[in-house]
Design an enzyme around this catalytic site. Structure first.
Site, PDB file in Angstrom:
ATOM      1  NE  ARG A  37      45.132  33.694  42.727  1.00  0.00           N
ATOM      2  CZ  ARG A  37      44.906  32.411  43.268  1.00  0.00           C
ATOM      3  NH1 ARG A  37      45.070  32.005  44.400  1.00  0.00           N
ATOM      4  NH2 ARG A  37      44.241  31.773  42.115  1.00  0.00           N
ATOM      5  N   GLY A  38      41.691  34.839  43.561  1.00  0.00           N
ATOM      6  CA  GLY A  38      40.657  33.385  43.607  1.00  0.00           C
ATOM      7  C   GLY A  38      39.332  34.020  43.898  1.00  0.00           C
ATOM      8  CB  ALA A  39      36.159  33.443  42.426  1.00  0.00           C
ATOM      9  CD  GLN A  71      47.406  33.148  38.251  1.00  0.00           C
ATOM     10  OE1 GLN A  71      47.909  32.935  37.196  1.00  0.00           O
ATOM     11  NE2 GLN A  71      46.478  34.178  38.325  1.00  0.00           N
ATOM     12  NE  ARG A 102      41.252  40.213  39.612  1.00  0.00           N
ATOM     13  CZ  ARG A 102      42.012  39.117  39.491  1.00  0.00           C
ATOM     14  NH1 ARG A 102      42.134  38.304  40.772  1.00  0.00           N
ATOM     15  NH2 ARG A 102      42.171  38.279  38.313  1.00  0.00           N
ATOM     16  CG  ASP A 104      37.472  33.407  38.367  1.00  0.00           C
ATOM     17  OD1 ASP A 104      37.955  32.699  37.972  1.00  0.00           O
ATOM     18  OD2 ASP A 104      37.778  34.201  39.464  1.00  0.00           O
ATOM     19  CG  ASN A 110      38.793  28.834  35.864  1.00  0.00           C
ATOM     20  OD1 ASN A 110      38.745  29.348  36.784  1.00  0.00           O
ATOM     21  ND2 ASN A 110      39.925  27.951  35.746  1.00  0.00           N
TER      22      ASN A 110
HETATM   23  C1  LIG Z   1      38.386  28.748  43.690  1.00  0.00           C
HETATM   24  S1  LIG Z   1      39.167  29.836  42.715  1.00  0.00           S
HETATM   25  C2  LIG Z   1      38.385  29.810  41.161  1.00  0.00           C
HETATM   26  C3  LIG Z   1      38.973  30.821  40.328  1.00  0.00           C
HETATM   27  O1  LIG Z   1      39.161  32.094  40.815  1.00  0.00           O
HETATM   28  C4  LIG Z   1      40.434  30.401  39.760  1.00  0.00           C
HETATM   29  O2  LIG Z   1      40.503  29.261  38.988  1.00  0.00           O
HETATM   30  C5  LIG Z   1      40.987  31.761  38.883  1.00  0.00           C
HETATM   31  O3  LIG Z   1      41.042  31.690  37.757  1.00  0.00           O
HETATM   32  C6  LIG Z   1      41.878  32.629  39.734  1.00  0.00           C
HETATM   33  O4  LIG Z   1      42.092  33.458  38.877  1.00  0.00           O
HETATM   34  P1  LIG Z   1      43.028  34.830  39.809  1.00  0.00           P
HETATM   35  O5  LIG Z   1      43.236  35.865  38.454  1.00  0.00           O
HETATM   36  O6  LIG Z   1      44.212  34.384  40.144  1.00  0.00           O
HETATM   37  O7  LIG Z   1      42.111  35.582  40.632  1.00  0.00           O
END
Ligand SMILES: CSC[C@@H](O)[C@@H](O)C(=O)COP(=O)(O)O
Length: 371
Positions: A53-55, A203, A90, A244, A254
């Site tokens: 996960r994470g963009a 997270q 997603r 994101d 975010n």
């Molecule tokens: C460098 S990651 C930036 C975002 O992706 C992060 O802050 C976030 O909100 C991640 O969400 P997630 O749902 O865990 O994928």
């Protein structure tokens, strides 16, 4: 970055030359386990179930998902079907669409016989670009932390609040929001990170706390609603979060709860920074509140919570009444007016159309001619 002292990235090609290794982030912080992805469906599942996960990492995994799909069928139709399947995993992080567009652009002109090798080359290049971009974000963000340290007369420590996980686990390496903190720590600036737990999936509590701990960065996990109180009492020098999707005028999507932190920061005069790699900018959108699609996830993420028993067993328990309906919104949008500055790989800019165009001037003609 390092795990148990050993450098590693969050995804890699295995020694067989085609399977893709990932860290199963659903098992952290209680177990460090890796997984091997061998098919398109496994890659899509890894993204959907948030094993990754994470963009930026979602984008990188999708790129390798295309590689795995083409190994089975390298036709035009298979390429389009793979991209459509991965795109649907997603909705909020725009890096996913960006990475798939990059893969399509590189692969469509090629004959099917050349596509698999080219796909692995392009996916590897996207990963290397992500690492270089994040390192650069770290260097630009470091200046902000150093300034905060100077403002305090180099006394005490720089207290930074972050939300969710925008660290190396959310990218291929380094992270976005956490990259400046790693560099500051390396350079001997005493940083301390307030880590929001980030319900419902935690997270912050499970991933940010774990990765900061691996690197010896001082941190304290707090419940999601504590940040405002800390800001009122001068315990936060600056906030820095990831995103994101950022619109052309600087609105920022975010993890849910980010907006409330930005409001509290504004009320208390605390700078609120957002770190982002350029693939996270959606140049096609202006009004983030109106136009960024907000993911709604399975309610069980909210009704249930997992943790480790003293015996070591990891269990999931219910925390809400069986009959109560729940709503599980994954993200919110912080309007640009609440963002002190954006930290990109090209430098720090105002969260505004002009601010972004000053760093990405090549976008100006396209926007002005509407192409
Ligand atoms: C460098 S990651 C930036 C975002 O992706 C992060 O802050 C976030 O909100 C991640 O969400 P997630 O749902 O865990 O994928």
């Amino acid at each position: 970055m390092k795990v148990h002292g050993k450098p590693m990235r969050t995804l890699w090609v295995e020694t067989d030359g085609h399977s893709v290794g990932i860290i199963d982030q659903t098992r952290l912080p209680h177990a460090f386990a890796t997984l091997r992805l061998t098919t398109l469906d496994e890659a899509a599942h890894a993204i959907r179930s948030m094993q990754v996960r994470g963009a930026p990492l979602i984008g990188a995994t999708a790129a390798y998902g295309v590689c795995l799909a083409l190994r089975a069928d390298a036709s035009d139709g298979a390429l389009e079907r793979a991209c459509a399947l991965l795109q649907a995993t997603r909705p909020t992080a725009v890096n996913l669409r960006w990475a798939l567009d990059e893969m399509r652009r590189a692969l469509r002109p090629l004959p099917p016989s050349e596509r698999v090798a080219a796909a692995y080359r392009r996916a590897a290049a996207l990963c290397d670009e992500d690492v270089a971009i994040n390192r650069s974000i770290g260097e630009h963000g470091l200046g902000l932390i150093r300034s905060a340290w100077e403002r305090k007369g180099r006394q005490g420590r720089v207290n930074v609040l972050t939300h969710c996980n925008a660290g190396w686990l959310a990218t291929v390496d380094w992270g976005t929001a956490l990259a400046p903190l790693y560099l500051a720590h390396e350079q001997g600036i005493p940083v301390h990170v307030w880590v929001d737990e980030t319900r419902p999936r935690n997270q912050g509590a499970s991933l940010t706390a774990w990765e900061l701990g691996q690197h010896g960065v001082p941190h304290t996990v707090i419940a999601d609603n504590v940040g405002g109180h800390l800001m009122q009492h001068g315990e936060v020098d600056l906030c820095i979060v990831g995103t994101d999707r950022t619109t052309a005028r600087g609105d920022v999507a975010n993890k849910i709860g980010t907006y409330l932190k930005a409001l509290a920061a504004r009320d208390n005069g605390v700078p609120f920074y957002v770190a982002l790699p350029s693939p996270t900018i959606d140049w096609t959108l202006e009004d983030g509140v109106r136009d960024i699609p907000i993911e709604q996830r399975d309610g069980r993420e909210l009704t249930d919570i997992s943790g480790r028993l003293p015996s070591g067993e990891v269990v999931t328990v219910r925390v809400t009444p069986e009959a109560s309906p729940v709503a599980n919104y994954g993200f919110d949008v912080t309007p640009a007016r609440l963002v002190t500055a954006l930290v990109t790989e090209r430098g720090v800019c105002a969260a505004s159309t002009e601010g972004l165009l000053s760093l990405f001037p090549e976008r100006r003609p396209a926007r002005e001619t509407g192409t």
